[in-house]
Design a protein around this motif. Structure first.
Motif, PDB file in Angstrom:
ATOM      1  N   GLY A  33     -77.524  -8.310  -8.276  1.00  0.00           N
ATOM      2  CA  GLY A  33     -77.498  -8.807  -9.704  1.00  0.00           C
ATOM      3  C   GLY A  33     -78.064  -7.967 -10.691  1.00  0.00           C
ATOM      4  N   VAL A  34     -79.229  -7.111  -9.987  1.00  0.00           N
ATOM      5  CA  VAL A  34     -80.024  -6.503 -11.122  1.00  0.00           C
ATOM      6  C   VAL A  34     -79.184  -4.957 -11.259  1.00  0.00           C
ATOM      7  CG1 VAL A  34     -81.794  -4.641 -10.842  1.00  0.00           C
ATOM      8  CG2 VAL A  34     -82.157  -6.946 -10.355  1.00  0.00           C
ATOM      9  N   ARG A  35     -78.483  -4.699 -10.204  1.00  0.00           N
ATOM     10  CA  ARG A  35     -77.706  -3.481 -10.329  1.00  0.00           C
ATOM     11  C   ARG A  35     -76.542  -3.500 -11.152  1.00  0.00           C
ATOM     12  NH1 ARG A  35     -76.394   0.499  -5.404  1.00  0.00           N
ATOM     13  NH2 ARG A  35     -77.683  -0.614  -3.586  1.00  0.00           N
ATOM     14  N   LEU A  36     -76.057  -4.700 -11.274  1.00  0.00           N
ATOM     15  CA  LEU A  36     -74.570  -5.108 -11.875  1.00  0.00           C
ATOM     16  C   LEU A  36     -75.076  -5.279 -13.354  1.00  0.00           C
ATOM     17  CD1 LEU A  36     -72.602  -7.333  -9.652  1.00  0.00           C
ATOM     18  CD2 LEU A  36     -71.880  -5.241 -10.435  1.00  0.00           C
ATOM     19  N   ARG A  37     -76.241  -6.091 -13.554  1.00  0.00           N
ATOM     20  CA  ARG A  37     -76.738  -6.171 -15.018  1.00  0.00           C
ATOM     21  C   ARG A  37     -76.936  -4.741 -15.633  1.00  0.00           C
ATOM     22  NH1 ARG A  37     -78.632 -10.855 -13.355  1.00  0.00           N
ATOM     23  NH2 ARG A  37     -80.622  -9.928 -12.586  1.00  0.00           N
TER      24      ARG A  37
ATOM     25  N   GLY B  41     -74.786  -2.936 -18.884  1.00  0.00           N
ATOM     26  CA  GLY B  41     -75.652  -2.239 -19.763  1.00  0.00           C
ATOM     27  C   GLY B  41     -75.353  -1.069 -20.133  1.00  0.00           C
ATOM     28  N   GLN B  42     -74.606  -0.302 -19.207  1.00  0.00           N
ATOM     29  CA  GLN B  42     -74.281   1.141 -19.076  1.00  0.00           C
ATOM     30  C   GLN B  42     -72.802   1.096 -19.827  1.00  0.00           C
ATOM     31  OE1 GLN B  42     -74.870   2.066 -15.126  1.00  0.00           O
ATOM     32  NE2 GLN B  42     -75.900   3.894 -15.692  1.00  0.00           N
ATOM     33  N   VAL B  43     -72.165   0.060 -19.600  1.00  0.00           N
ATOM     34  CA  VAL B  43     -70.781   0.171 -20.098  1.00  0.00           C
ATOM     35  C   VAL B  43     -71.127  -0.263 -21.605  1.00  0.00           C
ATOM     36  CG1 VAL B  43     -68.519  -1.262 -20.211  1.00  0.00           C
ATOM     37  CG2 VAL B  43     -69.581  -0.773 -17.938  1.00  0.00           C
ATOM     38  N   ARG B  44     -71.818  -1.089 -22.060  1.00  0.00           N
ATOM     39  CA  ARG B  44     -72.007  -1.440 -23.280  1.00  0.00           C
ATOM     40  C   ARG B  44     -72.549   0.049 -23.888  1.00  0.00           C
ATOM     41  NH1 ARG B  44     -73.643  -6.823 -22.634  1.00  0.00           N
ATOM     42  NH2 ARG B  44     -75.958  -6.131 -22.000  1.00  0.00           N
ATOM     43  N   GLY B  45     -73.253   0.763 -23.459  1.00  0.00           N
ATOM     44  CA  GLY B  45     -73.637   2.182 -23.744  1.00  0.00           C
ATOM     45  C   GLY B  45     -72.530   2.839 -24.055  1.00  0.00           C
ATOM     46  N   LEU B  46     -71.448   2.838 -23.157  1.00  0.00           N
ATOM     47  CA  LEU B  46     -70.252   3.855 -23.378  1.00  0.00           C
ATOM     48  C   LEU B  46     -69.580   3.148 -24.712  1.00  0.00           C
ATOM     49  CD1 LEU B  46     -68.927   3.704 -19.702  1.00  0.00           C
ATOM     50  CD2 LEU B  46     -69.515   5.609 -21.173  1.00  0.00           C
ATOM     51  N   GLN B  47     -69.627   1.960 -25.002  1.00  0.00           N
ATOM     52  CA  GLN B  47     -68.958   1.438 -26.466  1.00  0.00           C
ATOM     53  C   GLN B  47     -69.844   2.043 -27.468  1.00  0.00           C
ATOM     54  OE1 GLN B  47     -69.305  -2.862 -25.950  1.00  0.00           O
ATOM     55  NE2 GLN B  47     -67.884  -2.827 -24.206  1.00  0.00           N
TER      56      GLN B  47
ATOM     57  N   VAL C  91     -66.989  -6.533 -15.426  1.00  0.00           N
ATOM     58  CA  VAL C  91     -68.431  -6.278 -14.789  1.00  0.00           C
ATOM     59  C   VAL C  91     -69.414  -7.534 -14.777  1.00  0.00           C
ATOM     60  CG1 VAL C  91     -70.773  -5.078 -14.835  1.00  0.00           C
ATOM     61  CG2 VAL C  91     -68.686  -3.662 -15.372  1.00  0.00           C
ATOM     62  N   ARG C  92     -69.076  -8.527 -15.800  1.00  0.00           N
ATOM     63  CA  ARG C  92     -69.669  -9.735 -15.799  1.00  0.00           C
ATOM     64  C   ARG C  92     -68.960 -10.615 -14.881  1.00  0.00           C
ATOM     65  NH1 ARG C  92     -70.839  -9.343 -21.585  1.00  0.00           N
ATOM     66  NH2 ARG C  92     -68.810  -9.921 -21.873  1.00  0.00           N
ATOM     67  N   GLY C  93     -67.726 -10.343 -14.683  1.00  0.00           N
ATOM     68  CA  GLY C  93     -66.975 -11.226 -13.561  1.00  0.00           C
ATOM     69  C   GLY C  93     -67.355 -10.834 -12.240  1.00  0.00           C
ATOM     70  N   LEU C  94     -67.855  -9.460 -11.996  1.00  0.00           N
ATOM     71  CA  LEU C  94     -68.665  -9.026 -10.774  1.00  0.00           C
ATOM     72  C   LEU C  94     -69.806  -9.678 -10.409  1.00  0.00           C
ATOM     73  CD1 LEU C  94     -67.818  -5.305 -10.871  1.00  0.00           C
ATOM     74  CD2 LEU C  94     -66.844  -6.839  -9.098  1.00  0.00           C
ATOM     75  N   GLN C  95     -70.635 -10.255 -11.605  1.00  0.00           N
ATOM     76  CA  GLN C  95     -71.871 -10.589 -11.438  1.00  0.00           C
ATOM     77  C   GLN C  95     -71.540 -12.039 -10.956  1.00  0.00           C
ATOM     78  OE1 GLN C  95     -73.999 -10.181 -15.051  1.00  0.00           O
ATOM     79  NE2 GLN C  95     -73.846  -7.905 -15.002  1.00  0.00           N
TER      80      GLN C  95
END
Lengths: 95, 95, 95, 95
Positions: free
Chosen positions: B14-18, B22-28, C24-28
Protein backbone atom coordinates in the motif's frame (compact mmCIF):
# COMPACT_ATOMS: atom_id res chain seq x y z
CA UNK A 1 11.61 -39.08 -14.43
CA UNK A 2 12.84 -35.68 -13.24
CA UNK A 3 16.25 -36.54 -14.73
CA UNK A 4 14.66 -37.44 -18.04
CA UNK A 5 12.70 -34.17 -18.00
CA UNK A 6 15.91 -32.30 -17.31
CA UNK A 7 17.69 -34.04 -20.21
CA UNK A 8 14.93 -33.12 -22.65
CA UNK A 9 14.91 -29.61 -21.38
CA UNK A 10 18.66 -29.42 -21.94
CA UNK A 11 18.33 -30.67 -25.54
CA UNK A 12 15.57 -28.15 -26.22
CA UNK A 13 17.68 -25.35 -24.71
CA UNK A 14 20.54 -26.36 -27.01
CA UNK A 15 18.25 -26.24 -30.06
CA UNK A 16 16.93 -22.82 -29.08
CA UNK A 17 20.39 -21.39 -28.39
CA UNK A 18 21.76 -22.68 -31.70
CA UNK A 19 18.82 -21.02 -33.45
CA UNK A 20 19.59 -17.76 -31.62
CA UNK A 21 23.26 -18.05 -32.63
CA UNK A 22 22.07 -18.35 -36.25
CA UNK A 23 19.87 -15.26 -35.78
CA UNK A 24 22.87 -13.27 -34.49
CA UNK A 25 24.85 -14.33 -37.57
CA UNK A 26 21.84 -13.21 -39.62
CA UNK A 27 22.14 -9.79 -37.97
CA UNK A 28 25.81 -9.65 -39.02
CA UNK A 29 24.81 -10.42 -42.62
CA UNK A 30 22.13 -7.71 -42.49
CA UNK A 31 24.74 -5.18 -41.38
CA UNK A 32 27.25 -6.41 -44.01
CA UNK A 33 24.58 -6.10 -46.70
CA UNK A 34 23.63 -2.55 -45.55
CA UNK A 35 20.09 -3.62 -44.62
CA UNK A 36 17.81 -0.76 -43.61
CA UNK A 37 18.66 -0.03 -39.97
CA UNK A 38 15.02 -0.10 -38.88
CA UNK A 39 14.81 -3.71 -40.12
CA UNK A 40 17.96 -4.58 -38.16
CA UNK A 41 16.48 -3.03 -34.99
CA UNK A 42 13.26 -5.02 -35.43
CA UNK A 43 15.28 -8.23 -35.80
CA UNK A 44 17.34 -7.36 -32.70
CA UNK A 45 14.09 -7.09 -30.71
CA UNK A 46 13.09 -10.53 -31.95
CA UNK A 47 16.42 -12.16 -30.99
CA UNK A 48 16.25 -10.51 -27.58
CA UNK A 49 12.75 -11.91 -27.06
CA UNK A 50 14.01 -15.39 -28.00
CA UNK A 51 16.80 -15.06 -25.42
CA UNK A 52 14.39 -13.90 -22.73
CA UNK A 53 12.15 -16.89 -23.47
CA UNK A 54 15.14 -19.15 -22.80
CA UNK A 55 15.68 -17.35 -19.48
CA UNK A 56 12.02 -17.73 -18.50
CA UNK A 57 12.20 -21.44 -19.39
CA UNK A 58 15.18 -21.83 -17.04
CA UNK A 59 13.43 -19.85 -14.33
CA UNK A 60 10.30 -21.99 -14.65
CA UNK A 61 12.45 -25.11 -14.28
CA UNK A 62 14.27 -23.64 -11.25
CA UNK A 63 11.04 -22.73 -9.45
CA UNK A 64 9.48 -26.08 -10.30
CA UNK A 65 12.46 -27.87 -8.78
CA UNK A 66 12.21 -25.69 -5.66
CA UNK A 67 8.58 -26.76 -5.24
CA UNK A 68 9.30 -30.45 -5.95
CA UNK A 69 12.23 -30.46 -3.53
CA UNK A 70 10.15 -28.74 -0.84
CA UNK A 71 7.51 -31.45 -1.23
CA UNK A 72 10.20 -34.14 -0.89
CA UNK A 73 12.12 -32.57 2.01
CA UNK A 74 10.17 -29.81 3.77
CA UNK A 75 13.20 -28.53 5.67
CA UNK A 76 15.36 -27.92 2.60
CA UNK A 77 16.88 -24.69 1.33
CA UNK A 78 13.73 -23.58 -0.56
CA UNK A 79 13.89 -20.05 0.87
CA UNK A 80 17.41 -19.41 -0.36
CA UNK A 81 16.54 -20.71 -3.84
CA UNK A 82 13.43 -18.54 -4.03
CA UNK A 83 15.68 -15.58 -3.15
CA UNK A 84 17.90 -16.53 -6.09
CA UNK A 85 14.91 -16.80 -8.44
CA UNK A 86 13.67 -13.37 -7.37
CA UNK A 87 17.07 -11.78 -7.92
CA UNK A 88 17.25 -13.44 -11.35
CA UNK A 89 13.85 -11.93 -12.28
CA UNK A 90 15.10 -8.54 -11.06
CA UNK A 91 18.14 -8.85 -13.30
CA UNK A 92 15.98 -9.80 -16.31
CA UNK A 93 13.80 -6.73 -15.64
CA UNK A 94 16.97 -4.71 -14.86
CA UNK A 95 15.62 -3.51 -11.52
CA UNK B 1 3.25 -16.01 11.56
CA UNK B 2 2.65 -16.41 7.81
CA UNK B 3 -0.54 -14.35 8.22
CA UNK B 4 1.36 -11.63 10.05
CA UNK B 5 4.00 -11.62 7.31
CA UNK B 6 1.26 -11.31 4.72
CA UNK B 7 -0.35 -8.38 6.57
CA UNK B 8 2.95 -6.51 6.71
CA UNK B 9 3.58 -7.20 3.07
CA UNK B 10 0.15 -5.79 2.27
CA UNK B 11 0.84 -2.61 4.25
CA UNK B 12 4.18 -2.19 2.50
CA UNK B 13 2.54 -2.71 -0.89
CA UNK B 14 0.00 0.00 0.00
CA UNK B 15 2.78 2.41 0.93
CA UNK B 16 4.64 1.73 -2.28
CA UNK B 17 1.54 2.08 -4.47
CA UNK B 18 0.56 5.37 -2.82
CA UNK B 19 4.08 6.63 -3.47
CA UNK B 20 3.76 5.57 -7.13
CA UNK B 21 0.37 7.34 -7.35
CA UNK B 22 2.13 10.48 -6.09
CA UNK B 23 4.84 10.04 -8.72
CA UNK B 24 2.20 9.80 -11.47
CA UNK B 25 0.64 13.05 -10.19
CA UNK B 26 4.17 14.50 -10.28
CA UNK B 27 4.36 13.53 -13.96
CA UNK B 28 1.09 15.41 -14.58
CA UNK B 29 2.53 18.50 -12.92
CA UNK B 30 5.70 18.21 -15.01
CA UNK B 31 3.57 18.14 -18.19
CA UNK B 32 1.40 21.05 -16.93
CA UNK B 33 4.54 23.07 -16.18
CA UNK B 34 6.05 22.32 -19.63
CA UNK B 35 8.98 20.45 -18.10
CA UNK B 36 11.64 19.41 -20.61
CA UNK B 37 10.33 16.24 -22.24
CA UNK B 38 13.58 14.35 -21.71
CA UNK B 39 13.16 14.91 -17.94
CA UNK B 40 9.58 13.61 -18.11
CA UNK B 41 10.76 10.49 -19.98
CA UNK B 42 13.45 9.85 -17.35
CA UNK B 43 10.87 10.14 -14.59
CA UNK B 44 8.51 7.78 -16.46
CA UNK B 45 11.30 5.18 -16.50
CA UNK B 46 11.69 5.58 -12.76
CA UNK B 47 7.94 5.16 -12.03
CA UNK B 48 7.85 2.11 -14.29
CA UNK B 49 10.76 0.60 -12.37
CA UNK B 50 8.95 1.21 -9.08
CA UNK B 51 5.87 -0.58 -10.47
CA UNK B 52 7.92 -3.53 -11.69
CA UNK B 53 9.52 -3.80 -8.23
CA UNK B 54 6.01 -4.11 -6.77
CA UNK B 55 5.28 -6.89 -9.29
CA UNK B 56 8.51 -8.73 -8.44
CA UNK B 57 7.64 -8.44 -4.73
CA UNK B 58 4.28 -10.07 -5.41
CA UNK B 59 5.89 -12.75 -7.54
CA UNK B 60 8.43 -13.51 -4.82
CA UNK B 61 5.60 -13.88 -2.31
CA UNK B 62 3.62 -16.11 -4.70
CA UNK B 63 6.58 -18.45 -5.34
CA UNK B 64 7.48 -18.53 -1.63
CA UNK B 65 3.91 -19.59 -0.80
CA UNK B 66 4.07 -22.30 -3.51
CA UNK B 67 7.21 -23.70 -1.87
CA UNK B 68 5.81 -23.45 1.69
CA UNK B 69 2.55 -25.10 0.65
CA UNK B 70 4.43 -27.88 -1.17
CA UNK B 71 6.40 -28.55 2.01
CA UNK B 72 3.15 -28.68 4.03
CA UNK B 73 1.12 -30.77 1.56
CA UNK B 74 3.30 -32.46 -1.08
CA UNK B 75 0.33 -33.40 -3.29
CA UNK B 76 -1.01 -29.85 -3.65
CA UNK B 77 -1.47 -27.77 -6.78
CA UNK B 78 2.14 -26.51 -6.86
CA UNK B 79 2.53 -27.25 -10.57
CA UNK B 80 -0.46 -25.16 -11.60
CA UNK B 81 0.73 -22.24 -9.46
CA UNK B 82 4.24 -22.40 -10.91
CA UNK B 83 2.61 -22.27 -14.38
CA UNK B 84 0.83 -19.08 -13.28
CA UNK B 85 4.06 -17.57 -11.96
CA UNK B 86 5.84 -18.31 -15.25
CA UNK B 87 3.06 -16.75 -17.30
CA UNK B 88 3.15 -13.69 -15.03
CA UNK B 89 6.91 -13.32 -15.64
CA UNK B 90 6.27 -13.66 -19.38
CA UNK B 91 3.73 -10.86 -19.19
CA UNK B 92 6.13 -8.63 -17.24
CA UNK B 93 8.79 -9.27 -19.91
CA UNK B 94 6.09 -8.97 -22.63
CA UNK B 95 7.03 -12.29 -24.21
CA UNK C 1 0.26 25.16 -36.13
CA UNK C 2 3.17 23.61 -34.26
CA UNK C 3 1.95 25.40 -31.12
CA UNK C 4 -1.56 24.08 -31.62
CA UNK C 5 -0.19 20.58 -32.14
CA UNK C 6 1.82 20.92 -28.94
CA UNK C 7 -1.23 22.08 -26.97
CA UNK C 8 -3.26 19.10 -28.12
CA UNK C 9 -0.44 16.78 -27.35
CA UNK C 10 -0.26 18.24 -23.85
CA UNK C 11 -4.00 17.74 -23.32
CA UNK C 12 -3.76 14.15 -24.53
CA UNK C 13 -0.80 13.53 -22.22
CA UNK C 14 -2.86 14.85 -19.31
CA UNK C 15 -5.74 12.52 -20.17
CA UNK C 16 -3.42 9.54 -20.39
CA UNK C 17 -1.63 10.34 -17.13
CA UNK C 18 -4.92 10.80 -15.26
CA UNK C 19 -6.05 7.42 -16.58
CA UNK C 20 -2.76 5.89 -15.36
CA UNK C 21 -3.26 7.53 -11.95
CA UNK C 22 -6.68 5.85 -11.83
CA UNK C 23 -5.10 2.52 -12.74
CA UNK C 24 -2.58 2.87 -9.89
CA UNK C 25 -5.48 3.54 -7.49
CA UNK C 26 -7.12 0.42 -8.97
CA UNK C 27 -3.98 -1.53 -8.02
CA UNK C 28 -4.31 -0.25 -4.45
CA UNK C 29 -7.92 -1.44 -4.32
CA UNK C 30 -6.88 -4.85 -5.69
CA UNK C 31 -4.30 -5.17 -2.89
CA UNK C 32 -6.83 -3.94 -0.26
CA UNK C 33 -9.37 -6.49 -1.51
CA UNK C 34 -6.79 -9.32 -1.43
CA UNK C 35 -7.02 -9.84 -5.19
CA UNK C 36 -5.07 -12.85 -6.46
CA UNK C 37 -1.46 -11.69 -6.74
CA UNK C 38 -1.08 -13.00 -10.29
CA UNK C 39 -3.93 -10.69 -11.35
CA UNK C 40 -2.22 -7.74 -9.64
CA UNK C 41 1.05 -8.53 -11.44
CA UNK C 42 -0.75 -8.67 -14.81
CA UNK C 43 -2.33 -5.30 -14.12
CA UNK C 44 1.06 -3.83 -13.09
CA UNK C 45 2.43 -4.91 -16.49
CA UNK C 46 -0.45 -3.13 -18.18
CA UNK C 47 0.06 0.15 -16.24
CA UNK C 48 3.79 0.02 -16.98
CA UNK C 49 3.04 -0.38 -20.69
CA UNK C 50 0.73 2.64 -20.57
CA UNK C 51 3.50 4.69 -18.94
CA UNK C 52 6.06 3.59 -21.53
CA UNK C 53 3.64 4.59 -24.29
CA UNK C 54 3.52 8.08 -22.78
CA UNK C 55 7.34 8.14 -22.82
CA UNK C 56 7.49 7.02 -26.45
CA UNK C 57 4.96 9.73 -27.35
CA UNK C 58 7.19 12.34 -25.74
CA UNK C 59 10.25 10.91 -27.47
CA UNK C 60 8.49 10.99 -30.85
CA UNK C 61 7.60 14.62 -30.25
CA UNK C 62 11.17 15.45 -29.20
CA UNK C 63 12.73 13.82 -32.29
CA UNK C 64 10.13 15.41 -34.58
CA UNK C 65 11.00 18.83 -33.17
CA UNK C 66 14.72 18.13 -33.68
CA UNK C 67 14.04 17.36 -37.35
CA UNK C 68 11.74 20.39 -37.83
CA UNK C 69 14.23 22.70 -36.16
CA UNK C 70 17.09 21.31 -38.25
CA UNK C 71 15.07 22.04 -41.40
CA UNK C 72 14.44 25.60 -40.17
CA UNK C 73 17.96 26.34 -38.94
CA UNK C 74 20.53 23.85 -40.24
CA UNK C 75 23.24 25.00 -37.82
CA UNK C 76 21.20 24.47 -34.65
CA UNK C 77 21.88 22.15 -31.72
CA UNK C 78 20.37 19.08 -33.37
CA UNK C 79 23.31 16.86 -32.43
CA UNK C 80 23.05 17.61 -28.72
CA UNK C 81 19.31 16.97 -28.76
CA UNK C 82 19.76 13.64 -30.57
CA UNK C 83 22.28 12.72 -27.85
CA UNK C 84 19.59 13.46 -25.26
CA UNK C 85 17.02 11.37 -27.12
CA UNK C 86 19.43 8.44 -27.30
CA UNK C 87 20.21 8.63 -23.59
CA UNK C 88 16.48 8.78 -22.86
CA UNK C 89 15.93 5.60 -24.89
CA UNK C 90 18.80 3.95 -23.00
CA UNK C 91 17.15 4.84 -19.71
CA UNK C 92 13.79 3.46 -20.88
CA UNK C 93 15.54 0.21 -21.86
CA UNK C 94 17.65 0.43 -18.65
CA UNK C 95 20.92 0.03 -20.54
CA UNK D 1 32.62 12.26 -44.21
CA UNK D 2 29.18 10.84 -43.53
CA UNK D 3 30.14 7.78 -45.60
CA UNK D 4 33.34 7.35 -43.62
CA UNK D 5 31.42 7.66 -40.33
CA UNK D 6 28.98 5.07 -41.57
CA UNK D 7 31.80 2.69 -42.50
CA UNK D 8 33.32 2.97 -39.03
CA UNK D 9 29.98 2.47 -37.46
CA UNK D 10 29.50 -0.65 -39.59
CA UNK D 11 32.88 -2.06 -38.51
CA UNK D 12 32.04 -1.42 -34.86
CA UNK D 13 28.63 -3.06 -35.28
CA UNK D 14 30.36 -6.11 -36.77
CA UNK D 15 32.73 -6.32 -33.81
CA UNK D 16 29.88 -6.04 -31.33
CA UNK D 17 27.72 -8.65 -33.11
CA UNK D 18 30.61 -11.13 -33.33
CA UNK D 19 31.16 -10.66 -29.59
CA UNK D 20 27.45 -11.32 -29.00
CA UNK D 21 27.64 -14.44 -31.18
CA UNK D 22 30.51 -15.62 -28.94
CA UNK D 23 28.39 -14.91 -25.85
CA UNK D 24 25.55 -17.02 -27.26
CA UNK D 25 28.00 -19.88 -27.84
CA UNK D 26 29.14 -19.34 -24.25
CA UNK D 27 25.52 -19.84 -23.15
CA UNK D 28 25.44 -23.14 -25.07
CA UNK D 29 28.58 -24.30 -23.25
CA UNK D 30 27.07 -23.28 -19.90
CA UNK D 31 24.00 -25.42 -20.65
CA UNK D 32 26.19 -28.32 -21.90
CA UNK D 33 28.27 -28.14 -18.71
CA UNK D 34 25.15 -28.07 -16.49
CA UNK D 35 25.96 -24.59 -15.17
CA UNK D 36 23.67 -23.41 -12.39
CA UNK D 37 20.53 -22.12 -14.12
CA UNK D 38 20.55 -18.83 -12.20
CA UNK D 39 24.01 -18.11 -13.65
CA UNK D 40 22.72 -18.87 -17.17
CA UNK D 41 19.75 -16.51 -16.65
CA UNK D 42 22.09 -13.73 -15.48
CA UNK D 43 24.25 -14.22 -18.56
CA UNK D 44 21.15 -14.17 -20.83
CA UNK D 45 20.24 -10.78 -19.36
CA UNK D 46 23.72 -9.53 -20.17
CA UNK D 47 23.61 -10.75 -23.81
CA UNK D 48 20.18 -9.21 -24.23
CA UNK D 49 21.49 -5.87 -22.94
CA UNK D 50 24.38 -6.05 -25.43
CA UNK D 51 21.88 -6.63 -28.27
CA UNK D 52 19.69 -3.74 -27.15
CA UNK D 53 22.76 -1.47 -27.07
CA UNK D 54 23.37 -2.39 -30.73
CA UNK D 55 19.75 -1.46 -31.50
CA UNK D 56 20.05 1.87 -29.69
CA UNK D 57 23.26 2.58 -31.62
CA UNK D 58 21.41 1.98 -34.89
CA UNK D 59 18.50 4.11 -33.74
CA UNK D 60 20.83 6.96 -32.76
CA UNK D 61 22.41 6.77 -36.22
CA UNK D 62 18.98 6.73 -37.90
CA UNK D 63 17.72 9.77 -35.99
CA UNK D 64 21.00 11.63 -36.54
CA UNK D 65 20.68 11.04 -40.29
CA UNK D 66 17.07 12.27 -40.21
CA UNK D 67 18.25 15.50 -38.58
CA UNK D 68 21.23 15.93 -40.95
CA UNK D 69 19.08 15.28 -43.99
CA UNK D 70 16.42 17.71 -42.77
CA UNK D 71 19.11 20.38 -42.42
CA UNK D 72 20.32 19.65 -45.98
CA UNK D 73 16.89 19.41 -47.62
CA UNK D 74 14.09 20.84 -45.46
CA UNK D 75 11.33 19.32 -47.58
CA UNK D 76 12.53 15.73 -47.32
CA UNK D 77 10.80 12.70 -45.85
CA UNK D 78 11.86 13.41 -42.26
CA UNK D 79 8.35 12.84 -40.90
CA UNK D 80 8.05 9.36 -42.35
CA UNK D 81 11.48 8.41 -41.01
CA UNK D 82 10.65 9.71 -37.52
CA UNK D 83 7.51 7.55 -37.68
CA UNK D 84 9.75 4.56 -38.42
CA UNK D 85 12.08 5.42 -35.53
CA UNK D 86 9.13 5.66 -33.14
CA UNK D 87 7.72 2.33 -34.25
CA UNK D 88 11.20 0.78 -33.83
CA UNK D 89 11.36 2.09 -30.25
CA UNK D 90 7.89 0.67 -29.61
CA UNK D 91 9.04 -2.72 -30.85
CA UNK D 92 12.15 -2.60 -28.62
CA UNK D 93 9.92 -1.78 -25.64
CA UNK D 94 7.36 -4.34 -26.91
CA UNK D 95 4.50 -1.85 -26.75
Amino acid sequence: MAVRGYTMEKAELGVRLRKIEGQVRGLQRMVDDDAYCIDVITQVGSVCGALQSVAVGLLDQHVRHCVMDAAASPNGDGDRRVDEATRAIERLLKL
